[in-house]
Design a protein around this motif. Structure first.
Motif, short mmCIF file in Angstrom:
data_model
loop_
_atom_site.label_atom_id
_atom_site.label_comp_id
_atom_site.label_asym_id
_atom_site.label_seq_id
_atom_site.Cartn_x
_atom_site.Cartn_y
_atom_site.Cartn_z
N GLY A 11 91.83 31.38 49.86
CA GLY A 11 91.63 30.33 50.79
C GLY A 11 90.79 28.97 50.83
O GLY A 11 89.60 29.30 50.39
N PHE A 12 91.24 27.94 52.02
CA PHE A 12 90.08 27.45 52.00
C PHE A 12 88.77 28.05 52.45
O PHE A 12 87.81 28.05 50.96
CB PHE A 12 90.78 26.44 52.89
N ILE A 13 88.91 28.56 53.80
CA ILE A 13 87.71 29.17 54.06
C ILE A 13 87.02 30.64 53.27
O ILE A 13 86.04 30.45 53.27
CB ILE A 13 87.59 28.75 55.77
N ASP A 32 94.87 37.97 48.23
CA ASP A 32 95.28 37.15 48.50
C ASP A 32 96.76 37.37 47.76
O ASP A 32 96.84 37.87 46.77
CB ASP A 32 94.41 36.29 48.64
N ASP A 33 98.19 36.68 48.84
CA ASP A 33 98.79 36.69 48.18
C ASP A 33 99.29 35.46 47.58
O ASP A 33 100.66 35.08 47.14
CB ASP A 33 100.19 37.07 49.13
N THR A 36 99.45 30.00 50.51
CA THR A 36 99.13 28.87 50.69
C THR A 36 97.59 28.52 49.55
O THR A 36 96.78 27.82 48.74
CB THR A 36 98.59 28.87 51.55
N GLY A 37 96.92 30.31 49.15
CA GLY A 37 96.11 30.27 48.34
C GLY A 37 95.70 30.07 46.91
O GLY A 37 97.04 29.97 46.59
N ASP A 52 100.33 41.27 49.35
CA ASP A 52 100.40 41.01 50.95
C ASP A 52 99.99 41.36 51.61
O ASP A 52 100.43 42.58 51.81
CB ASP A 52 102.21 40.56 50.90
N ILE A 53 99.01 40.96 52.65
CA ILE A 53 97.99 42.25 53.72
C ILE A 53 99.94 43.17 54.89
O ILE A 53 99.17 44.31 55.05
CB ILE A 53 98.03 41.72 54.51
N HIS A 73 90.61 37.33 56.73
CA HIS A 73 91.19 35.22 56.46
C HIS A 73 92.24 34.72 56.27
O HIS A 73 92.60 33.81 56.43
CB HIS A 73 89.93 34.99 55.62
N TYR A 142 101.04 30.74 66.74
CA TYR A 142 99.87 30.73 66.46
C TYR A 142 98.48 31.28 67.09
O TYR A 142 98.06 32.23 66.78
CB TYR A 142 99.50 29.68 65.37
N LYS A 146 96.73 35.04 66.97
CA LYS A 146 95.70 34.95 65.84
C LYS A 146 94.98 35.84 67.02
O LYS A 146 93.96 36.35 67.32
CB LYS A 146 94.99 34.52 65.56
N VAL A 172 87.82 23.80 61.15
CA VAL A 172 86.96 23.19 59.86
C VAL A 172 87.38 22.50 58.77
O VAL A 172 88.99 22.35 58.64
CB VAL A 172 86.66 25.63 59.34
N GLU A 182 94.12 24.04 60.08
CA GLU A 182 94.35 23.46 62.13
C GLU A 182 93.01 21.90 61.54
O GLU A 182 93.38 21.22 63.00
CB GLU A 182 93.09 24.39 62.70
#
Ligand SMILES: NC(=O)c1ccc[n+]([C@@H]2O[C@H](COP(=O)([O-])OP(=O)(O)OC[C@H]3O[C@@H](n4cnc5c(N)ncnc54)[C@H](O)[C@@H]3O)[C@@H](O)[C@H]2O)c1
Length: 315
Positions: A11-13, A32-33, A36-37, A52-53, A73, A142, A146, A172, A182
């Motif tokens: 993913g992004f970060i 990572d699944d 979105t990544g 998938d986690i 993440h 969310y 988190k 970020v 976000e």
């Protein structure tokens, strides 16, 4: 040198965290699944475990890779989706994290670095900048999901000695960002401005967020490998920037001059927030180094260089 599994590393970060860890000489794997990544975000030579986690197969990844440290993440990261699909949000962010912690415990992982949120957890601040003592009053599912994982981390340290550092991220922004996240406003505005399309501002445009460049956030993960034991730390800049300021900064960088379209503010969003970095300085030796103007210019340069479209076939 440590063996580190970065969940959400496509993913992004997470992908920036991977790059910084590799550059610091660590052995890195990505889990990572790819919801979105993207595969293309994982650097060559870094193993990618597509999993998938929430899945029982996570155990097999731990058995094969045996991470000493996990930088966690992987998450359902959209406030909007969490309000529309609260079960899905909790299943990924809470139950997925419990699955991860159980594997970490079983396979002898010594530390978890957790990507938490400062922007979605304190609610509408009672004082600014928000420090880590500020009451936790999330305005979205969310924010609750988190934050809940922070409690599990404290519990796993207490019960099993599994160390952690919680990094409460601000908004970020940077290259490879998905507009849904976000701090998606930077990704959305910059794309539209470069296409000459009108931008939409939800609310009056004076709402403020704490924007920190992704490279600074990634660096904090490297520092947290051997610092910040058992700590919960804000990664703030001590300052807010309004949506109007972001729009003006991007307009300057792109030569854009259309007026914005205004629409009503959206549910679950805080009006004005920014975070401290005093504790991060004390415990991690961290503070942000990239100013907004340079950070926004980097995003524009990345898009101009031909950012891949979301869902790109190479993805
Ligand atoms: N972007 C921000 O400003 C911001 C602010 C605060 C906290 N965070 C946190 O930082 C982390 C990364 O966010 P991001 O903005 O890079 O979003 P992102 O969507 O780019 O990254 C999340 C990654 O997790 C993966 N993922 C999602 N569900 C998964 C699952 N069930 N199993 C395995 N992988 C899964 C996705 O495919 C993606 O690659 C998240 O935990 C998010 O909550 C982000």
């Amino acid at each position: 040198m440590a063996r580190i599994l970065v969940t959400g590393g496509a993913g992004f970060i997470g992908s920036h965290v991977v790059e910084h860890l590799v550059a610091a000489g660590h052995e890195v794997g990505v889990l990572d699944d790819l919801s979105t990544g993207h595969r293309r975000n994982v650097p060559p030579g870094v193993p990618l475990f597509v999993c998938d986690i929430r899945d029982a197969a996570l155990r097999e990844v731990f058995e094969a890779f045996r991470p000493e440290v996990v930088a966690h993440h992987a998450a359902q990261m959209s406030v909007r989706v969490s309000i529309q699909e609260p079960h899905r949000d909790a299943e990924t962010n809470i139950e997925g994290s419990i699955n991860l912690l159980e594997c970490a415990r079983e396979f002898g992982t010594t530390k978890v670095i957790y990507a938490s949120t400062g922007g979605a957890l304190y609610g509408e601040p009672r004082y600014l900048p928000c420090d880590e003592q500020h009451p936790v009053e999330p305005l979205s599912h969310y924010g609750i999901s988190k934050h809940t994982v922070e409690h599990y981390l404290q519990l796993y340290k207490f019960l099993y000695g599994l160390d952690f550092t919680v990094l409460r991220y601000p908004n970020v922004y940077g290259p490879r960002q998905d507009p849904e996240g976000e701090a998606g406003v930077v990704a959305i505005f910059s794309g539209l401005m470069l296409e000459g399309q009108p931008i939409t501002i939800y609310g009056d445009g004076e709402q403020e967020r704490d924007f920190v460049a992704v490279a600074d956030v990634a660096r904090a993960n490297v520092l947290a490998l051997d610092r910040g034991s058992g700590a919960i730390v804000n990664l703030g800049s001590n300052h807010g920037a309004s949506v109007h300021q972001i729009a003006a900064g991007l307009a300057k960088a792109t030569g854009y001059d259309l007026p914005p379209v205004y629409k009503p503010a959206r549910l679950g969003e805080v009006y004005r927030i920014f975070l401290t970095n005093q504790l991060a300085q004390e415990l991690l030796g961290w503070q942000p180094t990239i100013g907004l103007e340079d950070g926004l210019a980097e995003v524009i340069a990345w898009i101009r260089a031909g950012r891949p479209a979301p869902g790109d076939a190479a993805g």
